[in-house]
Design a protein around this motif. Structure first.
Motif, PDB file in Angstrom:
ATOM      1  N   SER A   1       0.851  -1.192   0.134  1.00 25.31           N
ATOM      2  CA  SER A   1       0.054   0.030   0.079  1.00 25.31           C
ATOM      3  C   SER A   1       0.649   1.186  -0.004  1.00 25.31           C
ATOM      4  N   THR A   2       2.105   1.159   0.024  1.00 20.26           N
ATOM      5  CA  THR A   2       3.045   2.413   0.082  1.00 20.26           C
ATOM      6  C   THR A   2       3.484   2.864  -1.530  1.00 20.26           C
ATOM      7  N   ARG A   3       3.069   2.076  -2.351  1.00 23.77           N
ATOM      8  CA  ARG A   3       3.466   2.401  -3.838  1.00 23.77           C
ATOM      9  C   ARG A   3       2.626   1.608  -4.714  1.00 23.77           C
ATOM     10  N   ILE A   4       2.246   2.343  -6.045  1.00 21.48           N
ATOM     11  CA  ILE A   4       1.320   1.768  -6.894  1.00 21.48           C
ATOM     12  C   ILE A   4       2.028   2.036  -8.269  1.00 21.48           C
ATOM     13  N   HIS A   5       2.159   1.262  -9.131  1.00 20.47           N
ATOM     14  CA  HIS A   5       3.017   1.262 -10.386  1.00 20.47           C
ATOM     15  C   HIS A   5       1.787   1.097 -11.680  1.00 20.47           C
ATOM     16  N   ARG A   6       2.048   2.022 -12.424  1.00 18.37           N
ATOM     17  CA  ARG A   6       1.171   2.255 -13.712  1.00 18.37           C
ATOM     18  C   ARG A   6       2.102   2.280 -15.000  1.00 18.37           C
ATOM     19  N   ILE A   7       1.583   1.806 -16.205  1.00 18.48           N
ATOM     20  CA  ILE A   7       2.172   1.862 -17.685  1.00 18.48           C
ATOM     21  C   ILE A   7       1.291   3.063 -17.979  1.00 18.48           C
ATOM     22  N   ALA A   8       1.864   4.141 -18.748  1.00 14.47           N
ATOM     23  CA  ALA A   8       1.436   5.048 -19.470  1.00 14.47           C
ATOM     24  C   ALA A   8       0.940   4.549 -20.697  1.00 14.47           C
TER      25      ALA A   8
END
Length: 71
Positions: free
Chosen positions: A22-29
């Motif tokens: 819950s400290t970091r979220i990753h996404r690809i543009a």
């Protein structure tokens, strides 16, 4: 889970307060994206967001340090 709103709330609150991810979220543009400060993320690049600050924002979660299964 739509028939179990309390369970859904409990799981969500558990993830908000206890989950290490819950400290970091990753996404690809998917497309080029430009933030308000002018920084551009090209399509296909990965971006990461620190969401711990969001999860502990009192304007969004009153008393964020307290576990509330019905939140």
């Amino acid at each position: 889970i739509g028939h179990l709103p309390l369970l859904d709330a409990f799981v969500t609150e558990s993830m908000r307060t206890q989950c290490f991810s819950s400290t970091r979220i990753h996404r690809i543009a998917l497309d080029d994206y430009t933030f308000s400060d002018g920084y551009t993320v090209p399509a296909g690049h990965t971006v990461g967001f620190n969401i711990r600050r969001l999860f502990n924002d009192e304007s969004i979660y009153p008393c964020p340090e307290a576990f509330n299964a019905e939140r």
